[in-house]
Scaffold this motif. Structure first.
Motif, PDB file in Angstrom:
ATOM      1  N   ALA A  31      -4.531  -2.111   1.930  1.00  0.00           N
ATOM      2  CA  ALA A  31      -5.511  -1.127   1.468  1.00  0.00           C
ATOM      3  C   ALA A  31      -6.906  -1.743   1.373  1.00  0.00           C
ATOM      4  CB  ALA A  31      -5.090  -0.549   0.118  1.00  0.00           C
ATOM      5  N   GLN A  35     -10.100  -0.581   3.701  1.00  0.00           N
ATOM      6  CA  GLN A  35     -11.377  -0.132   3.139  1.00  0.00           C
ATOM      7  C   GLN A  35     -12.538  -0.975   3.643  1.00  0.00           C
ATOM      8  OE1 GLN A  35     -11.711   0.737  -1.013  1.00  0.00           O
ATOM      9  NE2 GLN A  35     -10.016   2.184  -0.972  1.00  0.00           N
ATOM     10  N   SER A  52      -5.780   4.733  -3.635  1.00  0.00           N
ATOM     11  CA  SER A  52      -5.118   4.777  -2.328  1.00  0.00           C
ATOM     12  C   SER A  52      -3.699   4.205  -2.351  1.00  0.00           C
ATOM     13  CB  SER A  52      -5.957   4.060  -1.272  1.00  0.00           C
ATOM     14  OG  SER A  52      -5.983   2.679  -1.499  1.00  0.00           O
ATOM     15  N   THR A  53      -3.412   3.361  -3.327  1.00  0.00           N
ATOM     16  CA  THR A  53      -2.068   2.777  -3.425  1.00  0.00           C
ATOM     17  C   THR A  53      -1.252   3.384  -4.572  1.00  0.00           C
ATOM     18  OG1 THR A  53      -2.895   0.960  -4.797  1.00  0.00           O
ATOM     19  CG2 THR A  53      -2.753   0.579  -2.405  1.00  0.00           C
TER      20      THR A  53
END
Length: 96
Positions: A31, A35, A52-53
């Motif tokens: 992640a 990004q 996001s995780t």
């Protein structure tokens, strides 16, 4: 009784801390690298990685105290597998 109560939260807090699995750690690192590729280093945030995780920021901060530590760990963990042979002459180019 008061001294026992004061001691107990520290013991409970320490014993409840769980380690993340290598697979979950790799998910966090992926992640971070995603990004960086998409938005650049300055746009990477612990909030964004947590979202996001699907984890809490405290999970991330327990493992990596700062963004630079987190990014460095992600780069170290993935340098051989993902960055082998990449050398464009600049760090930004290598990350892209």
């Amino acid at each position: 009784m008061t001294s026992q109560a004061a001691d107990r939260p520290e013991t409970v807090g320490t014993s409840r801390r769980s380690k993340i699995t290598p697979e979950r750690e790799q998910e966090f690192f992926d992640a971070v690298l995603h990004q960086i590729r998409e938005c650049g280093y300055d746009a990477v945030t612990m909030d964004g990685i947590a979202a996001s995780t699907r984890c809490s920021k405290s999970t991330l901060y327990r493992q990596w105290r700062t963004k630079p530590q987190f990014v460095a760990a992600a780069l170290r963990a993935n340098r051989q597998a993902r960055f082998a042979g990449i050398d464009t002459g600049t760090l930004a180019g290598d990350l892209r």
